[in-house]
Write a protein that holds these residues in place. Structure first.
Motif, PDB file in Angstrom:
ATOM      1  N   CYS A   1      -3.071  52.765  85.067  1.00 42.73           N
ATOM      2  CA  CYS A   1      -2.291  52.495  83.873  1.00 42.73           C
ATOM      3  C   CYS A   1      -0.872  53.691  84.401  1.00 42.73           C
ATOM      4  O   CYS A   1       0.020  53.537  83.481  1.00 42.73           O
TER       5      CYS A   1
ATOM      6  N   SER B   1      -6.799  41.926  76.474  1.00 37.33           N
ATOM      7  CA  SER B   1      -7.175  41.543  77.948  1.00 37.33           C
ATOM      8  C   SER B   1      -6.638  40.317  77.839  1.00 37.33           C
ATOM      9  O   SER B   1      -5.947  40.380  79.687  1.00 37.33           O
TER      10      SER B   1
ATOM     11  N   VAL C   1      -3.859  42.801  79.479  1.00 34.48           N
ATOM     12  CA  VAL C   1      -3.955  43.294  81.176  1.00 34.48           C
ATOM     13  C   VAL C   1      -4.202  41.634  82.419  1.00 34.48           C
ATOM     14  O   VAL C   1      -3.239  42.152  83.276  1.00 34.48           O
ATOM     15  N   ARG C   2      -4.729  40.757  81.968  1.00 39.37           N
ATOM     16  CA  ARG C   2      -4.638  40.274  82.732  1.00 39.37           C
ATOM     17  C   ARG C   2      -4.390  38.290  82.486  1.00 39.37           C
ATOM     18  O   ARG C   2      -4.598  38.003  83.752  1.00 39.37           O
ATOM     19  N   LYS C   3      -3.704  38.689  81.418  1.00 37.97           N
ATOM     20  CA  LYS C   3      -2.470  37.276  81.746  1.00 37.97           C
ATOM     21  C   LYS C   3      -1.652  37.417  80.892  1.00 37.97           C
ATOM     22  O   LYS C   3      -0.432  36.526  81.260  1.00 37.97           O
ATOM     23  N   GLY C   4      -0.581  38.781  81.320  1.00 36.53           N
ATOM     24  CA  GLY C   4       0.086  39.062  80.892  1.00 36.53           C
ATOM     25  C   GLY C   4       0.792  38.539  79.960  1.00 36.53           C
ATOM     26  O   GLY C   4       2.021  38.513  79.632  1.00 36.53           O
TER      27      GLY C   4
ATOM     28  N   TYR D   1      -0.358  42.307  86.325  1.00 40.58           N
ATOM     29  CA  TYR D   1      -1.589  41.477  85.429  1.00 40.58           C
ATOM     30  C   TYR D   1      -1.655  40.583  87.159  1.00 40.58           C
ATOM     31  O   TYR D   1      -3.642  40.052  86.324  1.00 40.58           O
ATOM     32  N   THR D   2      -1.018  40.233  87.580  1.00 36.46           N
ATOM     33  CA  THR D   2      -1.357  39.012  88.754  1.00 36.46           C
ATOM     34  C   THR D   2      -3.010  40.121  89.523  1.00 36.46           C
ATOM     35  O   THR D   2      -3.318  39.328  89.566  1.00 36.46           O
TER      36      THR D   2
ATOM     37  N   TYR E   1      -4.780  42.639  87.646  1.00 41.10           N
ATOM     38  CA  TYR E   1      -6.195  42.915  87.389  1.00 41.10           C
ATOM     39  C   TYR E   1      -6.638  41.584  86.951  1.00 41.10           C
ATOM     40  O   TYR E   1      -7.815  41.311  86.167  1.00 41.10           O
ATOM     41  N   ALA E   2      -6.146  40.722  86.840  1.00 42.07           N
ATOM     42  CA  ALA E   2      -6.932  39.302  86.545  1.00 42.07           C
ATOM     43  C   ALA E   2      -7.969  38.901  86.983  1.00 42.07           C
ATOM     44  O   ALA E   2      -8.936  38.374  86.569  1.00 42.07           O
TER      45      ALA E   2
ATOM     46  N   ASN F   1       3.514  31.936  85.881  1.00 45.83           N
ATOM     47  CA  ASN F   1       2.397  32.149  85.730  1.00 45.83           C
ATOM     48  C   ASN F   1       2.056  30.918  86.045  1.00 45.83           C
ATOM     49  O   ASN F   1       0.784  30.668  86.898  1.00 45.83           O
TER      50      ASN F   1
END
Ligand code: HEC
Ligand code: HEC
Ligand code: HEC
Length: 460
Positions: free
Chosen positions: A38, A85, A88-91, A105-106, A108-109, A153
């Motif tokens: 990060c 969340s 970080v995971r969905k942008g 985020y792709t 970190y998903a 996405n």
């Protein structure tokens, strides 16, 4: 008065809530934030940690990383765990707007709820709030329409957790989880398609990342790293160097300095076990890049003539080499015995023109527990030892290829110009690393076409 009291109460409860994370969770969060790097994007050069402001240049404008310290005014101090969340995971950031995929985020998903919670605990409790904003990202229309990312996405963001593989040992599973998630290897090493999505079928088979080329790291014997032992891969990720094979410069050096070199031995081993187990996938490489070339000295051909005289003739490359490189890498390209100055033959970087040119133009810098590694740049930097021209660098690169590398001179001055501008995707530079700019452009164009059609149809 009443309102102030309520606000105070609210602040106190929030604080109490934030303070409920135990030390073990916070420390696990710190480790995961390191594994996810990060810091690399959310800290400006010479700026405060995690306070954002790093500018990722793109052809359509600058995307600026944001302050992710727990400052309530400028950072993510008001983010709930759920909002963190989602970012970080969905942008998707707290106000519901989409982030540009310059934020990885792709990858970190795939991270688990537990790990996201630990990172949240770390950011809220341990990161120092920095009360300072960064220049907002202000892309021109249609890039300014963040909603266009929803389409992207829908096409490319995979929300599903990693495919279960119960027959695999725990070490392999841990390695895959780290490599595909936090450590996001594929964002650099997997080639991208027309919409800048990762081509899943070419997973880790090599990709251009700005001026550098992140090579094929599947287990293919010539195209990939099939000839590396697991221990060598661990050593590379920990120190950035495996003698007689490869060193890390560019974005790999950054990832190693800030992230991989700080991971535990078990985790590095797990990553190596997983990567070494990848099925071999061929690329264009007819021979292994790790065992080509040999020592050779062109000095005799230069003797008795001045720099200027040599520079005009066929010996320009040898002349530039002896004047700028030989002092460290040796007149025969052999490097030093301790390996601090690597040999230029049996060297992965020599065999890839993009990495050879990028090394000359941008140098090498890496900082790990194993020391500070530095090769000065010869490009446009103010602190460059020498500003070499495109013609000089092309001649030098060809000299190196013929003497120590593939044996074939194939570099033209135009190729140098391309790498000098930041790589084949030219001005994309850093964004190209995770860059979706081309994709955004194409998508936005598509959306506009669709909207226009609709408008026309409705107009009828
Ligand atoms: C490769 C660069 C990169 C890495 C690595 C990265 N980020 Fe980001 N992040 C960005 C950029 C750029 C933005 C702003 C994107 C935008 O404005 O659409 C961003 C935005 C965010 C936001 C939204 C904040 C807001 O409200 O604007 C959060 C939260 C965030 N990042 C958290 C993290 C965390 C946590 C990590 C590590 C797990 C991380 N980022 C790693 C580039 C990165
Ligand atoms: C930010 C981009 C980026 C990320 C993330 C990244 N790499 Fe790299 N990697 C590169 C680049 C660029 C090079 C070439 C460096 C050079 O030659 O100086 C490279 C080189 C390598 C090499 C040496 C290959 C050779 O032939 O020289 C290995 C091995 C490697 N990476 C493995 C990994 C693994 C494993 C991960 C994830 C744990 C990873 N990389 C994540 C960009 C990246
Ligand atoms: C002051 C000493 C010094 C000079 C001068 C120097 N180098 Fe280097 N070079 C280094 C060091 C240090 C490294 C990095 C070693 C490592 O990564 O462990 C390096 C690495 C390299 C690499 C491998 C980079 C990679 O990504 O793997 C190449 C290729 C290279 N140098 C070529 C050159 C050329 C060509 C010149 C002349 C223009 C030159 N060097 C001048 C010290 C030097």
């Amino acid at each position: 008065m009443m309102r102030q009291l309520l606000m105070l109460l609210a602040a106190l409860t929030l604080h109490a809530e934030a303070a409920t994370f135990d030390t073990a969770t916070v420390e696990r969060g710190r480790y995961l934030a390191t594994a996810s790097d990060c810091m690399a994007c959310h800290t400006a050069r010479h700026g405060k940690a995690m306070a954002g402001g790093l500018v990722l240049a793109s052809p359509v404008g600058d995307i600026v990383s944001t302050n992710i310290t727990p400052s309530k005014q400028y950072g993510i101090g008001n983010y709930s765990e759920q909002q963190f969340s989602d970012a970080v995971r969905k942008g998707v950031r707290a106000d519901g707007q989409n982030l540009y995929p310059a934020m990885p985020y792709t990858a970190y998903a795939v991270m688990t709820d537990d790990d996201i919670r630990a990172m949240y605990a770390y950011f809220m409790q341990e990161v120092k709030p920095v009360e300072q904003g960064s220049k907002p990202t202000d892309l021109p229309f249609p890039m300014s329409v963040r909603a266009s990312m929803k389409v992207w996405n829908a096409m490319f963001l995979d929300h599903k957790p990693l495919t279960p593989a119960p027959q695999r040992p725990a070490q392999w599973l841990r390695g895959r989880y780290l490599a595909d998630g936090a450590a996001h290897c594929s964002t650099c090493h997997t080639p991208r398609g027309l919409l800048m999505q990762e081509k899943k079928e070419l997973y880790l088979t090599g990709s251009q990342v700005g001026p550098w080329y992140a090579p094929n790291i599947t287990s293919h014997p010539t195209s990939g790293i099939g000839s590396w032992s697991e221990a060598e891969l661990v050593q590379y990720l920990r120190t950035g160097r495996v003698e007689g094979k490869a060193q890390a410069a560019g974005s790999m050096a950054e990832a190693i300095s800030y992230s991989f070199s700080r991971l535990s031995d078990e985790d590095l081993k797990a990553i190596a076990v997983y990567i070494k187990d990848l099925p071999p996938m061929a690329g264009d490489e007819p021979v292994s890049r790790f065992n080509q070339g040999q020592a050779g000295n062109a000095l005799p051909s230069l003797r008795g003539k001045s720099y200027q005289e040599n520079a005009k003739g066929p010996h320009l490359g040898a002349q530039v080499f002896s004047a700028n490189c030989a002092s460290c890498h040796g007149f025969n390209g052999q490097g030093t015995a301790d390996g601090y100055y690597p040999s230029l033959f049996h060297n992965s970087a020599t065999m890839n023109n993009s990495n050879l040119l990028a090394t000359i133009l941008y140098g090498v810098e890496r900082e790990t527990r194993h020391g500070h590694v530095f090769m000065p740049p010869f490009g446009d930097q103010v602190n460059a030892v020498n500003h070499l021209s495109n013609d000089e660098i092309a001649a030098l690169a060809n000299y190196i290829q013929v003497s120590y590398g593939s044996g074939a001179p194939g570099v033209k001055a135009e190729d140098v110009a391309v790498i000098r501008q930041g790589g084949p995707q030219s001005h994309l530079l850093l964004l190209a690393r995770l860059g979706m700019v081309a994709g955004l452009l194409v998508l936005s164009a598509l959306i506009i076409v669709v909207l226009r059609r609709r408008a026309k149809q409705q107009g009828k």
